[in-house]
Design a protein around this motif. Structure first.
Motif, short mmCIF file in Angstrom:
data_model
loop_
_atom_site.label_atom_id
_atom_site.label_comp_id
_atom_site.label_asym_id
_atom_site.label_seq_id
_atom_site.Cartn_x
_atom_site.Cartn_y
_atom_site.Cartn_z
N ALA A 183 0.79 -1.30 0.16
CA ALA A 183 -0.16 0.07 0.07
C ALA A 183 0.87 1.19 0.18
CB ALA A 183 -1.03 -0.01 1.26
N LEU A 184 0.25 2.55 -0.67
CA LEU A 184 1.05 3.64 -0.48
C LEU A 184 0.50 4.50 0.56
CD1 LEU A 184 1.72 4.16 -4.43
CD2 LEU A 184 3.15 3.49 -2.69
N ASP A 185 1.21 5.21 1.06
CA ASP A 185 0.57 6.23 2.10
C ASP A 185 1.21 7.63 1.64
OD1 ASP A 185 -0.75 4.92 3.90
OD2 ASP A 185 0.87 4.70 5.33
N HIS A 186 0.62 8.75 1.57
CA HIS A 186 0.87 9.87 1.14
C HIS A 186 1.07 11.00 2.47
CE1 HIS A 186 0.30 8.46 -2.79
NE2 HIS A 186 -0.91 8.17 -2.57
N VAL A 187 2.09 11.69 2.68
CA VAL A 187 2.22 12.46 3.64
C VAL A 187 2.67 13.64 3.12
CG1 VAL A 187 3.76 12.99 5.73
CG2 VAL A 187 3.30 10.62 5.03
N ALA A 188 1.90 14.89 3.78
CA ALA A 188 2.29 16.37 3.58
C ALA A 188 3.40 16.87 4.24
CB ALA A 188 0.78 17.00 3.48
N LEU A 189 4.34 17.62 3.58
CA LEU A 189 5.31 18.15 4.44
C LEU A 189 5.20 19.80 4.24
CD1 LEU A 189 8.42 15.80 3.31
CD2 LEU A 189 7.10 15.81 5.30
N LEU A 190 5.00 20.34 5.41
CA LEU A 190 4.75 21.86 5.16
C LEU A 190 5.80 22.79 5.97
CD1 LEU A 190 2.68 24.10 5.21
CD2 LEU A 190 1.72 23.37 7.24
N LEU A 191 6.27 23.79 5.41
CA LEU A 191 6.92 24.66 5.69
C LEU A 191 6.52 26.15 5.60
CD1 LEU A 191 10.16 25.01 6.94
CD2 LEU A 191 10.76 25.46 4.51
N ILE A 192 6.39 26.92 6.70
CA ILE A 192 5.74 28.00 6.67
C ILE A 192 6.66 29.26 7.22
CG2 ILE A 192 3.96 29.51 7.97
CD1 ILE A 192 2.45 27.04 8.82
N SER A 193 6.79 30.13 6.53
CA SER A 193 7.75 31.23 6.50
C SER A 193 7.12 32.46 6.25
CB SER A 193 9.09 30.99 5.73
OG SER A 193 8.60 31.19 4.29
N SER A 194 7.50 33.52 7.06
CA SER A 194 7.07 34.96 6.75
C SER A 194 8.01 35.68 5.80
CB SER A 194 7.16 35.57 8.19
OG SER A 194 6.76 37.06 8.13
N ASP A 195 7.43 36.80 5.39
CA ASP A 195 8.25 37.65 4.38
C ASP A 195 9.37 38.07 4.97
OD1 ASP A 195 6.49 36.89 2.33
OD2 ASP A 195 5.26 38.71 2.59
N GLU A 196 9.33 38.46 6.34
CA GLU A 196 10.54 38.93 7.15
C GLU A 196 11.33 37.99 7.58
OE1 GLU A 196 7.17 39.78 8.50
OE2 GLU A 196 6.76 40.94 6.73
N THR A 197 10.92 36.77 8.14
CA THR A 197 11.85 35.90 8.71
C THR A 197 12.39 34.64 8.05
OG1 THR A 197 9.95 34.95 9.53
CG2 THR A 197 10.74 36.74 10.78
N MET A 198 13.07 33.96 8.65
CA MET A 198 13.34 32.58 8.16
C MET A 198 12.15 31.62 8.29
SD MET A 198 16.52 32.74 6.97
CE MET A 198 17.01 31.12 6.94
N PRO A 199 12.10 30.75 7.86
CA PRO A 199 11.03 29.66 8.23
C PRO A 199 10.93 29.49 9.71
CG PRO A 199 12.30 28.85 6.37
CD PRO A 199 13.06 29.90 6.89
N TYR A 200 9.73 29.12 10.26
CA TYR A 200 9.46 29.18 11.66
C TYR A 200 8.80 28.08 11.90
CZ TYR A 200 5.27 32.09 11.06
OH TYR A 200 3.98 32.70 10.35
N ALA A 201 7.89 27.20 11.09
CA ALA A 201 7.38 25.97 11.44
C ALA A 201 7.60 24.95 10.30
CB ALA A 201 5.75 26.54 11.29
N SER A 202 7.81 23.77 10.60
CA SER A 202 7.98 22.79 9.70
C SER A 202 7.17 21.51 10.33
CB SER A 202 9.57 22.45 9.64
OG SER A 202 9.59 21.22 8.79
N LEU A 203 6.13 20.84 9.50
CA LEU A 203 5.42 20.09 10.14
C LEU A 203 5.29 18.82 9.04
CD1 LEU A 203 2.48 22.39 11.20
CD2 LEU A 203 4.07 21.35 12.59
N ARG A 204 4.98 17.67 9.40
CA ARG A 204 4.76 16.39 8.58
C ARG A 204 3.24 16.06 9.14
NH1 ARG A 204 7.72 12.29 6.66
NH2 ARG A 204 6.59 10.10 6.91
N ILE A 205 2.56 16.27 8.05
CA ILE A 205 1.15 15.89 8.18
C ILE A 205 0.68 14.62 7.42
CG2 ILE A 205 -1.39 16.88 7.83
CD1 ILE A 205 0.34 19.68 7.55
#
Length: 95
Positions: free
Chosen positions: A28-50
């Protein structure tokens, strides 16, 4: 599959990882979303595996991509709305 979205002054980078495994002797195949959130002024500040939304795993890469985007939007909305409430409270207490 990778996509970049702009939402309320933030950048949402969503990619999909597909993992092959066996369930009851069947591949079987599982699909996982990898999310990286950043603001226009800063470096990335959230990284999630969903790996699931609403208690169900993602059935396809497209579903994982949109699920990651939806979670990212929700997080940004909460960050901005909470920040606006804090600023309103500070302004009100200064009066």
């Amino acid at each position: 599959m990778k996509r970049t979205y702009q939402y309320r002054g933030h950048t949402l980078h969503v990619s999909v990882e597909t993992v092959c495994h066996t369930r009851k002797g069947v591949a079987a195949l599982d699909h996982v979303a990898l999310l990286l959130i950043s603001s226009d002024e800063t470096m990335p500040y959230a990284s999630l595996r969903i790996d699931r939304v609403a208690g169900r795993p993602f059935a396809s890469e497209a579903e994982a991509l949109m699920g990651g985007y939806g979670v990212g939007r929700s997080i940004v909305d909460k960050l901005i709305d909470n920040g606006e409430r804090v600023m309103a409270t500070i302004a009100h207490s200064a009066i």
